[in-house]
Design a protein around this motif. Structure first.
Motif, short mmCIF file in Angstrom:
data_model
loop_
_atom_site.label_atom_id
_atom_site.label_comp_id
_atom_site.label_asym_id
_atom_site.label_seq_id
_atom_site.Cartn_x
_atom_site.Cartn_y
_atom_site.Cartn_z
N ASN A 1 0.81 -1.22 0.00
CA ASN A 1 0.00 0.00 0.00
C ASN A 1 0.85 1.28 0.00
O ASN A 1 0.31 2.37 0.17
CB ASN A 1 -0.99 0.04 1.17
CG ASN A 1 -2.27 0.76 0.79
OD1 ASN A 1 -2.73 0.68 -0.34
ND2 ASN A 1 -2.85 1.48 1.74
N ARG A 2 2.15 1.13 -0.21
CA ARG A 2 2.98 2.32 -0.39
C ARG A 2 2.80 2.85 -1.81
O ARG A 2 2.53 2.08 -2.74
CB ARG A 2 4.44 2.01 -0.11
CG ARG A 2 4.71 1.67 1.34
CD ARG A 2 6.17 1.44 1.61
NE ARG A 2 6.94 2.68 1.58
CZ ARG A 2 8.25 2.74 1.84
NH1 ARG A 2 8.91 1.63 2.14
NH2 ARG A 2 8.89 3.88 1.81
N VAL A 3 2.98 4.16 -1.95
CA VAL A 3 2.75 4.82 -3.23
C VAL A 3 4.04 5.48 -3.70
O VAL A 3 4.77 6.10 -2.91
CB VAL A 3 1.62 5.87 -3.11
CG1 VAL A 3 1.51 6.69 -4.38
CG2 VAL A 3 0.30 5.18 -2.81
N ALA A 4 4.33 5.34 -4.99
CA ALA A 4 5.43 6.06 -5.62
C ALA A 4 4.85 6.91 -6.74
O ALA A 4 4.01 6.44 -7.51
CB ALA A 4 6.47 5.10 -6.17
N GLN A 5 5.32 8.14 -6.83
CA GLN A 5 4.77 9.08 -7.79
C GLN A 5 5.85 9.52 -8.78
O GLN A 5 6.99 9.06 -8.73
CB GLN A 5 4.19 10.28 -7.05
CG GLN A 5 3.14 9.86 -6.01
CD GLN A 5 2.35 11.03 -5.49
OE1 GLN A 5 1.91 11.90 -6.26
NE2 GLN A 5 2.14 11.07 -4.18
N THR A 6 5.45 10.40 -9.71
CA THR A 6 6.33 10.87 -10.77
C THR A 6 7.70 11.25 -10.22
O THR A 6 7.80 11.98 -9.23
CB THR A 6 5.70 12.08 -11.47
OG1 THR A 6 4.44 11.70 -12.04
CG2 THR A 6 6.60 12.61 -12.59
N LYS A 7 8.74 10.73 -10.86
CA LYS A 7 10.14 11.01 -10.55
C LYS A 7 10.58 10.46 -9.20
O LYS A 7 11.52 10.98 -8.59
CB LYS A 7 10.45 12.51 -10.68
CG LYS A 7 10.24 13.03 -12.10
CD LYS A 7 10.74 14.44 -12.28
CE LYS A 7 10.58 14.91 -13.74
NZ LYS A 7 11.09 16.26 -13.97
N GLN A 8 9.95 9.38 -8.76
CA GLN A 8 10.41 8.67 -7.57
C GLN A 8 10.90 7.27 -7.96
O GLN A 8 10.37 6.65 -8.88
CB GLN A 8 9.31 8.55 -6.52
CG GLN A 8 8.99 9.88 -5.83
CD GLN A 8 8.02 9.72 -4.68
OE1 GLN A 8 7.05 8.96 -4.76
NE2 GLN A 8 8.28 10.44 -3.59
N LEU A 9 11.92 6.80 -7.24
CA LEU A 9 12.54 5.50 -7.49
C LEU A 9 12.25 4.59 -6.30
O LEU A 9 12.51 4.95 -5.16
CB LEU A 9 14.05 5.66 -7.67
CG LEU A 9 14.88 4.39 -7.79
CD1 LEU A 9 14.58 3.65 -9.08
CD2 LEU A 9 16.37 4.72 -7.70
N VAL A 10 11.74 3.39 -6.60
CA VAL A 10 11.47 2.39 -5.57
C VAL A 10 12.59 1.35 -5.61
O VAL A 10 12.85 0.76 -6.67
CB VAL A 10 10.11 1.70 -5.80
CG1 VAL A 10 9.83 0.71 -4.68
CG2 VAL A 10 9.00 2.73 -5.91
N VAL A 11 13.23 1.12 -4.47
CA VAL A 11 14.27 0.10 -4.36
C VAL A 11 13.67 -1.12 -3.68
O VAL A 11 13.17 -1.02 -2.56
CB VAL A 11 15.48 0.61 -3.56
CG1 VAL A 11 16.58 -0.46 -3.50
CG2 VAL A 11 16.03 1.89 -4.17
N MET A 12 13.70 -2.26 -4.38
CA MET A 12 13.08 -3.49 -3.89
C MET A 12 14.10 -4.40 -3.21
O MET A 12 15.31 -4.28 -3.42
CB MET A 12 12.42 -4.25 -5.05
CG MET A 12 11.57 -3.41 -5.98
SD MET A 12 10.12 -2.67 -5.20
CE MET A 12 9.15 -4.13 -4.84
N GLY A 13 13.59 -5.34 -2.41
CA GLY A 13 14.43 -6.35 -1.78
C GLY A 13 14.63 -7.56 -2.67
O GLY A 13 14.20 -7.61 -3.82
N TRP A 14 15.32 -8.59 -2.13
CA TRP A 14 15.70 -9.77 -2.92
C TRP A 14 15.01 -11.04 -2.44
O TRP A 14 15.42 -12.14 -2.78
CB TRP A 14 17.21 -10.03 -2.82
CG TRP A 14 18.06 -8.83 -2.97
CD1 TRP A 14 18.43 -8.25 -4.15
CD2 TRP A 14 18.66 -8.07 -1.94
NE1 TRP A 14 19.23 -7.16 -3.91
CE2 TRP A 14 19.39 -7.03 -2.56
CE3 TRP A 14 18.65 -8.15 -0.54
CZ2 TRP A 14 20.10 -6.08 -1.83
CZ3 TRP A 14 19.36 -7.21 0.18
CH2 TRP A 14 20.07 -6.19 -0.46
N ASP A 15 13.98 -10.92 -1.64
CA ASP A 15 13.44 -12.07 -0.93
C ASP A 15 12.33 -12.80 -1.68
O ASP A 15 11.80 -13.80 -1.18
CB ASP A 15 12.93 -11.63 0.45
CG ASP A 15 12.05 -10.38 0.37
OD1 ASP A 15 12.04 -9.72 -0.68
OD2 ASP A 15 11.38 -10.08 1.37
N ALA A 16 11.94 -12.34 -2.85
CA ALA A 16 10.84 -12.98 -3.59
C ALA A 16 10.88 -12.51 -5.04
O ALA A 16 11.60 -11.57 -5.39
CB ALA A 16 9.50 -12.65 -2.94
#
Length: 288
Positions: free
Chosen positions: A217-232
Motif C-alpha cells: 500500500n505504499r505509493v510512488a509518484q512521478t520522478k520517484q525511485l522504488v528500491v526493492m528487496g531480494w526475498d521474492a
C-alpha cells in the motif's frame, strides 16, 4: 510472495550541459542495492525554445560502463570518437558501450531545436564486469519499431516494452555484458499488474509519469525511485491514473567499484590510468 520494499527515493534536481534540466534519484545511498545500475538521469519534460544553435552536453569522456538513453519526447543527436553517430526520436533507445574509452557529445537534434518543443528522456549508467571494462566501444541503436512489445496481464490493457533481457518469453535484441532486464511499461487508470523477476536480481521501479501503488500500500509518484528487496520474485502494482514507469532489474556485479566523474573502474590505479589516457588524447578527438 512479494518482494519487500526498501525505500522510495526522491530525485535531486540539477542541470547537465547547456540543454538538460535533470532529476536524479540515483546515485545515492542505495546504489549497491541496484547494481549493475549506477545512475538515473531524467531530463524534462522541459520546453526547448526554437534556436539555430542546438544546446546540449559538449564533448566528454567515458570508460568502463554503458549508457542507455530512452527517448520519450523530442529528439536527440549523438556522436562519439569511436565513429558512431545517430538521432533518437520518441520511443527509440540508444545503448552505448564506452568500454576502453571514448569521447561523446549529446545535443538537441537540429530540426527539433529549430522548431522547439518538449524534450523528455532518461539516461541510465550501467556497470559492466571487470573482464569487460576495456572492451571495444560499441553502439546499439534500438529503434521504436524494433523493441518488442507484449500485452500486459492487466486484461490486455497497457503495454510492456522489453528494452533488454527476456520477459514472459519475449527477448530484446539488445546485447548486454551481464543479465539485465529493462522494461518500459504503460498502464491505464484502474489497471492492476503482477510482475515476476528473478529473486536474486536487484530490482527498482522508476515512475516516469503517474502513480504506482505497491503491494504493501505504499505509493510512488512521478520522478520517484522504488528500491526493492531480494526475498521474492513477485511485485503487485495498481494504478489510480495512467502511468509510465521503468523496471530496472539485473544480476548484481559483486566486484569492487571505483568511480571518478565519467570513469567507472575497479580500483584507484585504473582510475588514474583512465584520467591519463583521456588527458593524453588516447580516447580520441573530434576533428571539428
Amino acid at each position: 510472495m512479494n518482494r519487500r520494499i526498501f525505500q522510495v527515493i526522491d530525485g535531486v534536481q540539477k542541470k547537465v550541459g547547456e540543454g538538460f534540466e535533470v532529476t536524479s534519484p540515483m546515485p545515492g545511498s542505495r546504489i549497491r542495492q541496484l547494481s549493475p545500475f549506477l545512475l538515473l538521469d531524467h531530463t524534462g519534460p522541459m520546453h526547448v525554445q526554437p534556436t539555430d544553435q542546438p544546446l546540449g552536453a559538449d564533448s566528454h569522456p567515458h570508460r568502463g560502463f554503458e549508457t542507455v538513453t530512452i527517448m520519450y519526447q523530442g529528439s536527440l543527436a549523438h556522436r562519439d570518437t569511436a565513429g558512431y553517430s545517430g538521432k533518437l526520436s520518441p520511443g527509440d533507445v540508444q545503448w552505448m558501450t564506452a568500454g576502453a574509452g571514448l569521447l561523446h557529445e549529446e545535443r538537441h537534434e537540429k530540426e527539433f531545436a529549430r522548431q522547439g518543443g518538449i524534450l523528455e528522456l532518461i539516461q541510465l549508467w550501467v556497470n559492466v564486469p571487470k573482464k569487460d571494462k576495456m572492451a571495444p566501444p560499441r553502439y546499439q541503436e534500438l529503434r521504436k519499431d524494433h523493441i518488442p512489445v507484449l500485452p500486459s496481464t492487466a486484461q490486455d490493457k497497457g503495454t510492456i516494452r522489453v528494452i533488454s533481457g527476456t520477459y514472459e518469453g519475449v527477448s530484446s535484441p539488445a546485447l548486454t555484458f551481464s543479465p539485465i532486464t529493462i522494461l518500459d511499461i504503460w498502464q491505464p487508470k484502474g489497471a492492476q499488474l503482477s510482475l515476476s523477476l528473478p529473486a536474486f536480481y536487484n530490482t527498482g521501479i522508476y515512475v516516469v509519469k503517474g502513480q504506482v501503488r505497491l503491494h504493501d500500500n505504499r505509493v510512488a509518484q512521478t520522478k520517484q525511485l522504488v528500491v526493492m528487496g531480494w526475498d521474492a520474485e513477485g511485485i503487485e502494482l495498481s494504478f489510480e491514473e495512467g502511468t509510465t514507469f521503468l523496471v530496472l532489474s539485473g544480476e548484481p556485479i559483486e566486484e569492487p567499484l571505483a568511480t571518478y566523474g565519467p570513469f567507472v573502474m575497479n580500483n584507484n590505479q585504473e582510475l588514474l590510468q583512465a584520467i591519463e589516457d583521456f588527458e593524453q588524447g588516447r580516447m580520441g578527438n573530434f576533428s571539428d
